[in-house]
Motif scaffolding. Structure first.
Motif, PDB file in Angstrom:
ATOM      1  N   SER A 157       0.828  -1.209   0.000  1.00 56.12           N
ATOM      2  CA  SER A 157       0.000   0.000   0.000  1.00 56.12           C
ATOM      3  C   SER A 157       0.862   1.259   0.000  1.00 56.12           C
ATOM      4  O   SER A 157       0.512   2.268  -0.635  1.00 56.12           O
ATOM      5  N   THR A 158       2.012   1.210   0.685  1.00 55.87           N
ATOM      6  CA  THR A 158       2.922   2.362   0.703  1.00 55.87           C
ATOM      7  C   THR A 158       3.497   2.623  -0.680  1.00 55.87           C
ATOM      8  O   THR A 158       3.596   3.780  -1.124  1.00 55.87           O
ATOM      9  N   VAL A 159       3.877   1.555  -1.382  1.00 56.32           N
ATOM     10  CA  VAL A 159       4.417   1.696  -2.739  1.00 56.32           C
ATOM     11  C   VAL A 159       3.364   2.317  -3.668  1.00 56.32           C
ATOM     12  O   VAL A 159       3.670   3.236  -4.456  1.00 56.32           O
ATOM     13  N   ILE A 160       2.133   1.829  -3.582  1.00 56.29           N
ATOM     14  CA  ILE A 160       1.048   2.381  -4.419  1.00 56.29           C
ATOM     15  C   ILE A 160       0.849   3.865  -4.101  1.00 56.29           C
ATOM     16  O   ILE A 160       0.730   4.711  -4.998  1.00 56.29           O
ATOM     17  N   PHE A 161       0.826   4.196  -2.814  1.00 60.43           N
ATOM     18  CA  PHE A 161       0.601   5.582  -2.389  1.00 60.43           C
ATOM     19  C   PHE A 161       1.714   6.498  -2.905  1.00 60.43           C
ATOM     20  O   PHE A 161       1.443   7.573  -3.462  1.00 60.43           O
TER      21      PHE A 161
ATOM     22  N   LEU B  63      -3.346   8.203   3.500  1.00 60.17           N
ATOM     23  CA  LEU B  63      -2.211   8.281   4.428  1.00 60.17           C
ATOM     24  C   LEU B  63      -2.643   7.899   5.842  1.00 60.17           C
ATOM     25  O   LEU B  63      -1.901   7.227   6.568  1.00 60.17           O
ATOM     26  N   VAL B  64      -3.848   8.324   6.222  1.00 58.50           N
ATOM     27  CA  VAL B  64      -4.384   7.950   7.532  1.00 58.50           C
ATOM     28  C   VAL B  64      -4.458   6.426   7.658  1.00 58.50           C
ATOM     29  O   VAL B  64      -4.043   5.845   8.668  1.00 58.50           O
ATOM     30  N   ALA B  65      -4.974   5.764   6.627  1.00 56.02           N
ATOM     31  CA  ALA B  65      -5.106   4.298   6.657  1.00 56.02           C
ATOM     32  C   ALA B  65      -3.740   3.626   6.760  1.00 56.02           C
ATOM     33  O   ALA B  65      -3.549   2.686   7.536  1.00 56.02           O
ATOM     34  N   ILE B  66      -2.773   4.099   5.956  1.00 55.64           N
ATOM     35  CA  ILE B  66      -1.436   3.487   5.955  1.00 55.64           C
ATOM     36  C   ILE B  66      -0.742   3.700   7.298  1.00 55.64           C
ATOM     37  O   ILE B  66      -0.194   2.756   7.891  1.00 55.64           O
ATOM     38  N   LEU B  67      -0.763   4.944   7.787  1.00 58.17           N
ATOM     39  CA  LEU B  67      -0.066   5.228   9.039  1.00 58.17           C
ATOM     40  C   LEU B  67      -0.745   4.548  10.227  1.00 58.17           C
ATOM     41  O   LEU B  67      -0.077   4.109  11.161  1.00 58.17           O
ATOM     42  N   PHE B  68      -2.086   4.431  10.196  1.00 61.47           N
ATOM     43  CA  PHE B  68      -2.764   3.718  11.282  1.00 61.47           C
ATOM     44  C   PHE B  68      -2.415   2.233  11.248  1.00 61.47           C
ATOM     45  O   PHE B  68      -2.224   1.601  12.289  1.00 61.47           O
ATOM     46  N   GLY B  69      -2.334   1.675  10.030  1.00 63.42           N
ATOM     47  CA  GLY B  69      -1.916   0.277   9.906  1.00 63.42           C
ATOM     48  C   GLY B  69      -0.509   0.075  10.440  1.00 63.42           C
ATOM     49  O   GLY B  69      -0.220  -0.902  11.150  1.00 63.42           O
ATOM     50  N   LEU B  70       0.392   1.022  10.106  1.00 64.42           N
ATOM     51  CA  LEU B  70       1.765   0.953  10.617  1.00 64.42           C
ATOM     52  C   LEU B  70       1.768   1.088  12.134  1.00 64.42           C
ATOM     53  O   LEU B  70       2.514   0.391  12.835  1.00 64.42           O
ATOM     54  N   ASN B  71       0.928   1.981  12.622  1.00 63.34           N
ATOM     55  CA  ASN B  71       0.815   2.188  14.057  1.00 63.34           C
ATOM     56  C   ASN B  71       0.384   0.907  14.770  1.00 63.34           C
ATOM     57  O   ASN B  71       0.955   0.513  15.792  1.00 63.34           O
ATOM     58  N   GLU B  72      -0.627   0.235  14.231  1.00 64.54           N
ATOM     59  CA  GLU B  72      -1.112  -1.025  14.798  1.00 64.54           C
ATOM     60  C   GLU B  72      -0.005  -2.074  14.802  1.00 64.54           C
ATOM     61  O   GLU B  72       0.176  -2.808  15.774  1.00 64.54           O
ATOM     62  N   TYR B  73       0.712  -2.135  13.696  1.00 66.23           N
ATOM     63  CA  TYR B  73       1.788  -3.115  13.573  1.00 66.23           C
ATOM     64  C   TYR B  73       2.878  -2.867  14.615  1.00 66.23           C
ATOM     65  O   TYR B  73       3.319  -3.788  15.317  1.00 66.23           O
ATOM     66  N   LEU B  74       3.330  -1.609  14.733  1.00 61.64           N
ATOM     67  CA  LEU B  74       4.404  -1.285  15.672  1.00 61.64           C
ATOM     68  C   LEU B  74       3.943  -1.417  17.119  1.00 61.64           C
ATOM     69  O   LEU B  74       4.715  -1.802  17.994  1.00 61.64           O
ATOM     70  N   GLU B  75       2.671  -1.103  17.356  1.00 58.88           N
ATOM     71  CA  GLU B  75       2.105  -1.273  18.694  1.00 58.88           C
ATOM     72  C   GLU B  75       2.157  -2.744  19.112  1.00 58.88           C
ATOM     73  O   GLU B  75       2.574  -3.091  20.215  1.00 58.88           O
ATOM     74  N   GLY B  76       1.732  -3.608  18.199  1.00 58.50           N
ATOM     75  CA  GLY B  76       1.784  -5.044  18.467  1.00 58.50           C
ATOM     76  C   GLY B  76       3.210  -5.535  18.606  1.00 58.50           C
ATOM     77  O   GLY B  76       3.509  -6.403  19.427  1.00 58.50           O
TER      78      GLY B  76
ATOM     79  N   ALA C 190      -7.625   0.221   1.014  1.00 59.98           N
ATOM     80  CA  ALA C 190      -8.221  -1.093   1.262  1.00 59.98           C
ATOM     81  C   ALA C 190      -7.173  -2.102   1.698  1.00 59.98           C
ATOM     82  O   ALA C 190      -7.409  -2.926   2.596  1.00 59.98           O
ATOM     83  N   ILE C 191      -5.991  -2.044   1.053  1.00 56.57           N
ATOM     84  CA  ILE C 191      -4.935  -3.015   1.379  1.00 56.57           C
ATOM     85  C   ILE C 191      -4.476  -2.862   2.825  1.00 56.57           C
ATOM     86  O   ILE C 191      -4.329  -3.850   3.560  1.00 56.57           O
ATOM     87  N   SER C 192      -4.256  -1.629   3.255  1.00 54.67           N
ATOM     88  CA  SER C 192      -3.703  -1.430   4.603  1.00 54.67           C
ATOM     89  C   SER C 192      -4.774  -1.219   5.665  1.00 54.67           C
ATOM     90  O   SER C 192      -4.527  -1.452   6.845  1.00 54.67           O
ATOM     91  N   GLY C 193      -5.969  -0.770   5.279  1.00 57.92           N
ATOM     92  CA  GLY C 193      -6.977  -0.433   6.271  1.00 57.92           C
ATOM     93  C   GLY C 193      -8.227  -1.274   6.232  1.00 57.92           C
ATOM     94  O   GLY C 193      -9.210  -0.957   6.916  1.00 57.92           O
ATOM     95  N   TYR C 194      -8.209  -2.368   5.439  1.00 58.86           N
ATOM     96  CA  TYR C 194      -9.403  -3.199   5.292  1.00 58.86           C
ATOM     97  C   TYR C 194      -9.899  -3.736   6.636  1.00 58.86           C
ATOM     98  O   TYR C 194     -11.079  -3.631   6.974  1.00 58.86           O
ATOM     99  N   ALA C 195      -8.967  -4.309   7.426  1.00 56.95           N
ATOM    100  CA  ALA C 195      -9.353  -4.913   8.707  1.00 56.95           C
ATOM    101  C   ALA C 195      -9.949  -3.868   9.641  1.00 56.95           C
ATOM    102  O   ALA C 195     -10.979  -4.099  10.292  1.00 56.95           O
ATOM    103  N   THR C 196      -9.337  -2.693   9.693  1.00 54.06           N
ATOM    104  CA  THR C 196      -9.844  -1.608  10.536  1.00 54.06           C
ATOM    105  C   THR C 196     -11.232  -1.177  10.090  1.00 54.06           C
ATOM    106  O   THR C 196     -12.139  -0.973  10.910  1.00 54.06           O
TER     107      THR C 196
END
Length: 713
Positions: A101-105, A172-185, A129-135
């Motif tokens: 998703s980052t590459v596409i963005f 960007l919100v979706a990508i960064l939130f996905g990254l945030n979730e990943y780093l949080e975990g 959709a790729i990075s924020g689908y689950a959310t």
């Protein structure tokens, strides 16, 4: 109850909500999700398929059973190896999706001027959709159920951003939130893996000797009186006594001490310790679930799930925080356009940014990672802290009270000095004291054995309570005891001076005499622990304001020990109930910890704000105190206080930082300059930062251990 590992559990608040959903199932009311260790404890009668559906609604999943033995604290083989949450296939999938998703963005940003909206908009939607689908899916489900959490806030923000044409920022919100979730975990998993490495010291199987045959069995099948064979490099499966063999054993799993301890026939060994060389045959004295290691691991696992007052406050605050943010967001969206003629699009955008800033991720993570890290580090050092509440309490202590015997001293009387007035001194002392099991008699015998003595036979031995022993040797009466036993003697002034000198040193006086003369004197002292003076000094250095000695010994002896070790104050001649009263007096002036052996000092330990026991694996010590020093000495206590204070500082800093950053971002709505970019960076930045700060507890401990090893070399 069965225990399962959960994959994909990275949000403490979500874990609580999942637990509440499982409680609604038949027989599910006793279920418990252990967020810090990533486990689910559940009744065997609960429908697992229903549980899996509930977990799947939040992107989590059951991995496999961690322990099938009710009440057992042992971990099966997969427990130490199955950590796939963020490091295995799940983590790899997330990294791949985020990368794609980052590459596409970035591609859309770079070629933005050359692309039409018919290409760019679907591209942004695809990246989102790729990075924020689950959310998005979880958020929609929450909206339908009117349940408002982080996913709900982010879903509203995404829909809102796209509805006003902010495709780029919404993506960007979706990508960064996905990254945030990943780093949080990732941060939580780091703490979990550190704890798992500690728990993995548990032995998995044992070699039982049945006659001349060897049989390998799981440790939970061991029974008392079983004889096990432990070869070099193997773990001793449970507590026991060496039946035969000689070896050195690494007891670091129990005591935190890396130096090996020599073991010979008849000596006790702890389950989980490692046989360094040779072969030992060990008679099992405790089934594994009753062993010292099993109890320690069980308490450590329980400890990381207990909530501190700070965590309880954060959880209560978070319940009202999210609805409050939604109200503030609605006010930002509606009030300026309705009452001040503001632009609807502009203030809708500002309101969406408020929703993102309001995500409580950083606040909720302010405490648990630091708490788990602190408990883990102390456990590795052989300091068993029974809960986060006690870790937090240890960091607030300003006064520590010590019992003298067995705590500041070794609790083993020895001859400090002796004086000979007759050559028969050692022979007479040996003849009389060899029949006694009294600690002072043993101290005299240990000294006597260093000298050449004639073998004499003592008869008609008579013990006089509080005074000593009399006996007949070669038809002559002799006395071994204190001054009260020597009332019939006329003691010369030169000998009296020596006796007074011994007493002035705080030594217990043992006199050996016949009916006319004194043969000699022994000055008995309880040897001060080598580390006591340095420990007291280090405690003052790390912030303990006052160190106090409480003892039942007489004043002169207590003051002598106090001078040697450097405690701030000493109270002697205290009965157990008087120690309790003294603890209550000290508690009026501040937070007080009491250190004792966990048995004789139990009333004072219970009265103190924090009870700390000298243990080395004893059942009574593990069960009675809030904290247990498994090494059976004070050496690691200053480090534990320092770690606890550091954890408390980190938690306070995390809370202030996360709230301050969000408050600053929210204030940007007043001039109308808050953007989705700033909002997501503020939320993600705060979450990542508090996670990294919390993990410094583990990093600093590792560096400190390396320094200690270098010094040892």
């Amino acid at each position: 109850m069965k225990e399962y590992r959960i994959q994909g559990l990275s949000c403490a608040n979500c874990a609580k909500e999942l637990e509440q959903e499982i409680h609604k199932l038949e027989q599910g009311h006793t279920a418990k999700i252990l967020y810090n260790s990533g486990k689910l404890k559940i009744d065997q009668a609960v429908d697992l398929q229903a549980v899996k559906k509930i977990l799947a609604s939040d992107g989590a999943a059951l991995v496999q059973e961690a322990s099938a033995v009710t009440g057992s604290t042992h971990l099966t083989e997969e427990t130490g190896s199955d950590h796939t949450h963020e490091h295995g296939s799940e983590g790899g999938k997330w990294k791949l999706l985020l990368s794609l998703s980052t590459v596409i963005f970035l591609t859309l940003i770079i070629f933005e001027s050359q692309l039409s909206s018919y290409v760019a908009i679907p591209g942004y939607i695809l990246a989102t959709a790729i990075s924020g689908y689950a959310t998005f899916v979880k958020g929609l489900k929450n909206l339908i159920r009117l349940k408002f959490n982080i996913n709900t806030l982010m879903t509203i923000a995404l829909v809102g951003a796209f509805s006003i044409g902010e495709w780029k920022e919404g993506t960007l919100v979706a990508i960064l939130f996905g990254l945030n979730e990943y780093l949080e975990g990732l941060g939580m998993e780091k703490a979990r893996r550190s704890m798992a490495a500690l728990l993995d010291v548990a032995p998995k199987q044992a070699t039982v000797l049945i006659g001349n045959q060897e049989q390998v069995v799981p440790v939970e099948q061991l029974q008392v009186a079983d004889v096990v064979l432990v070869r070099a490099g193997e773990k001793i499966p449970s507590d026991g006594i060496v039946l035969s063999g000689t070896s050195s054993v690494n007891e670091a799993a129990i005591t935190g001490e890396s130096m090996p301890v020599d073991k010979v026939e008849g000596e006790s060994v702890f389950g989980g310790s490692i046989n360094n060389e040779g072969v030992l045959r060990v008679t099992i004295t405790k089934a594994y679930e009753e062993s010292s290691l099993s109890k320690i691991l069980h308490l450590v696992e329980e400890a990381q799930e207990t909530k501190t007052p700070t965590e309880q406050f954060i959880n209560r605050f978070a319940q009202y925080y999210t609805p409050l943010i939604m109200v503030i967001s609605a006010i930002v969206m509606l009030f300026p356009p309705l009452f001040f003629g503001g632009d609807w699009g502009t203030w809708l955008y500002q309101g969406l940014a408020v929703l993102i800033v309001g995500c409580p991720c950083a606040l909720i993570l302010s405490s648990p990672i630091a708490i788990v890290s602190g408990i883990t580090v102390n456990a590795r050092n052989g300091i068993l802290i029974k809960g986060g509440v006690f870790l937090e309490q240890l960091g607030k202590i300003d006064t520590i009270a010590f019992d003298k015997t067995g705590t500041l001293t070794k609790g083993e009387p020895h001859v400090q000095q002796w004086q000979v007035y007759d050559a028969a001194l050692f022979s007479v002392a040996a003849a009389i004291e060899s029949t006694s099991s009294h600690p002072i008699a043993k101290a005299v015998m240990n000294e006597v054995q260093k000298h050449d003595v004639n073998h004499l036979e003592a008869t008609q031995l008579k013990t006089i309570a509080g005074q000593g022993v009399t006996a007949i040797i070669h038809e002559q009466r002799y006395f071994v005891g204190n001054e009260a036993l020597m009332t019939s003697l006329n003691i010369p002034s030169n000998i009296q001076q020596v006796m007074d000198h011994y007493k002035a040193q705080g030594w217990t006086l043992v006199i050996v005499a016949d009916e006319q003369h004194i043969l000699g004197l022994f000055g008995i002292a309880d040897e001060t622990r080598e580390e006591s003076k340095q420990v007291i000094s280090n405690l003052h250095h790390v912030g303990i304001k006052q160190t106090v000695m409480l003892t039942g010994d007489h004043q002169m002896t207590a003051e002598k020990v106090a001078q040697q070790v450097g405690v701030s104050a000493v109270y002697a001649g205290l009965l157990p109930e008087q120690k309790v009263e003294k603890m209550k007096e000290l508690a009026k002036k501040g937070k007080v910890a009491m250190i004792g052996d966990g048995i004789n000092d139990a009333p004072a330990l219970a009265t103190a704000d924090l009870g700390i026991a000298m243990g080395k694996g004893t059942d009574s010590a593990i069960e009675t105190a809030d904290i247990v020093l498994m090494q059976d000495h004070l050496g690691k206590l200053p480090a534990a206080v320092s770690i606890s204070r550091n954890v408390n500082r980190i938690i306070k800093f995390n809370i202030v930082f996360s709230l301050a950053l969000k408050a600053f971002a929210l204030l940007l709505t007043i001039p109308g300059v808050l953007t989705l970019w700033i909002a997501i960076l503020a939320d993600m930045g705060a979450t990542i930062f508090v996670t990294l700060v919390s993990l410094t507890v583990l990093i600093e401990s590792k560096k400190e251990k390396e320094v200690q090893l270098q010094r040892a070399d």
